[in-house]
Write a protein that holds these residues in place. Structure first.
Motif, PDB file in Angstrom:
ATOM      1  N   ASP A 128       0.820  -1.215   0.000  1.00 21.75           N
ATOM      2  CA  ASP A 128       0.000   0.000   0.000  1.00 21.75           C
ATOM      3  C   ASP A 128       0.853   1.264   0.000  1.00 21.75           C
ATOM      4  OD1 ASP A 128      -2.142  -1.698   0.194  1.00 21.75           O
ATOM      5  OD2 ASP A 128      -2.822  -1.006   2.160  1.00 21.75           O
ATOM      6  N   GLN A 155      -5.598  -5.587  -6.986  1.00 24.81           N
ATOM      7  CA  GLN A 155      -5.015  -5.979  -5.712  1.00 24.81           C
ATOM      8  C   GLN A 155      -5.157  -7.482  -5.520  1.00 24.81           C
ATOM      9  OE1 GLN A 155      -6.845  -4.309  -2.160  1.00 24.81           O
ATOM     10  NE2 GLN A 155      -4.874  -4.259  -1.092  1.00 24.81           N
ATOM     11  N   GLY A 204      -2.986  -8.726  -0.459  1.00 22.14           N
ATOM     12  CA  GLY A 204      -2.896  -7.302  -0.184  1.00 22.14           C
ATOM     13  C   GLY A 204      -1.925  -6.537  -1.050  1.00 22.14           C
TER      14      GLY A 204
END
Length: 428
Positions: free
Chosen positions: A202, A220, A224
């Motif tokens: 992220d 995605q 994750g």
């Protein structure tokens, strides 16, 4: 991300710049949140000082036998502890809200960026090459006889729409283009070739501005990780959480990588052929520079991309994007559009942007000037160029009436001396 100090000192200028992008004034809400969090921090510091002072007096009251004063001070210390915890929590919530507001706002355009609503208001600044005059009706790349190695039907069975399987001459020509671009950028343009992951966390996507606002544009994994939409993400984030020496700048990087985009919002656009794909390849350029050198670097990077097309003999035009057509993280963008005779128009093949400190602030990427305090670097990125779109341009501009394609001379050494793709789809 934006500098809160700049907004405090220049709220009207900040809102005026946002207005050029069609974004509503944001400084009132930002400054209100900022003021509340700063007040909470100040109150917490005051309460902490009062607690510390009371704590020192507790022992004295106990030693003097003043039980009432001892109990009062002990209760005050406990109350101040609870008050400090509540104020610190309020400040943390304010920090999070402020970050959310700042993260959601686009970069501010440079003063010389033309105002406009959309691509119709972009401004052409130059063009190179004369589109070829055909004595037959030119076809689009996927219609050419030689392009039988572009297999969209099999790709659809494997993955669905907006994918392609390349075979034979098409696969080799695609590879040759990427190799040619990398060789020019590394041996002549001073870029360092880099091979980096296509799966990132992220933080990397936040750093270059894909998150949190544009999550739907990317893919995605269940674990994750994000599939990169461009190696701008990985190359730029190599300096994340780093303080560089000024002597290290500029850092110039290039990478040939797979790229993945969901193409959210593009339903019905460019559905034929391989112009708009979910998976494609690019040779990317990224520069990390001193703030004073960023605009010169922008011009240099634009020339690097233009030079690739000139060596391939592909006509193009360079435009500066208006405020309404710029990307989220850019302060100024040059788009380079290559001529596609099959469509009888120019189409984007490279986009070169200067981002100022916008990404660096999100990444906490800084440099230390000689004798000075650390400051944020400036970042730039651009395609050098999109490999699949370059393949399209080579095919369409070199097409012959019989469906064969004459190939640019610059590619001959990468194809074992072969100079064309025959109508049967073979290199010859």
């Amino acid at each position: 991300m934006h500098d809160i100090r700049f907004i405090r000192e220049n709220p009207d200028a900040f809102d005026a710049a946002l207005a050029r992008l069609g974004v509503a004034a944001a400084s009132p809400e930002i400054l209100a949140v900022d003021a509340a969090r700063r007040e909470a921090i100040q109150k917490a510091e005051t309460a902490q000082a009062e607690r510390n002072a009371a704590s020192k007096e507790v022992g004295k009251a106990k030693a003097s036998g003043d039980e009432a004063e001892f109990e009062r001070l002990r209760a005050l210390v406990a109350a101040k502890k609870d008050e400090i915890a509540a104020l610190e929590d309020e400040a943390r919530q304010g920090d999070a809200k402020l970050a959310e507001l700042l993260m959601g706002l686009p970069n501010l355009p440079l003063d010389d960026v033309p105002d406009g609503a959309d691509e119709d208001d972009n401004v052409e600044i130059r063009r190179w090459g004369e589109p070829r005059a055909f004595d037959f009706e030119p076809k689009e790349h996927y219609q050419l006889a030689c392009a039988q190695g572009l297999d969209f039907e099999t790709a659809a069975k494997l993955s669905g729409s907006r994918f392609v399987v390349m075979r034979g001459a098409m696969a080799r020509l695609h590879r040759a283009l990427a190799q040619f671009m990398l060789d020019v950028h590394t041996t002549e343009n001073g870029l360092t070739e880099t091979n980096a992951p296509v799966l990132v966390r992220d933080e990397a996507m936040v750093g270059t501005g894909q998150l949190p606002k544009f999550a739907e544009d990317s893919y995605q994994t269940r674990e994750g990780w994000w599939l990169i939409p461009t190696s701008e993400v990985t190359l730029t984030n190599t300096v994340r959480e780093t303080i560089l020496d000024a002597a290290e700048l500029p850092i110039r990087l290039t990478a040939h990588s797979l790229c993945f985009r969901s193409e959210a919002g593009s339903a019905g656009k460019d559905t034929s052929g391989m112009l708009r794909q979910h998976q494609f390849e690019k040779v990317e350029m990224v520069s990390i520079t001193h703030p004073d050198a960023a605009l010169d670097e922008h011009a240099r990077m634009t020339r690097c991309a233009e030079d690739i097309l000139e060596r391939l003999g592909l006509p193009y035009r360079t435009i500066v994007l208006c405020t309404g057509d710029m990307g989220f993280g850019a302060r100024k963008t040059h788009d380079i559009e290559v001529w596609l005779p099959g469509q009888d128009t120019y189409r984007e093949i490279s986009s070169v942007s200067v981002c100022g400190a916008f990404q660096a602030r999100r990444m906490n990427a800084r440099f230390r000037p000689e004798g000075g305090k650390p400051d944020f670097v400036h970042t730039l990125n651009g395609s050098g160029v999109a490999v699949g779109r370059c393949l399209i341009a080579v095919l369409e501009n070199g097409q012959q009436e019989d469906g064969s394609v004459l190939l640019p001379q610059a590619l001959h050494p990468y194809l074992g001396g072969k100079t064309q793709v025959t109508a049967k789809g073979e290199l010859a």
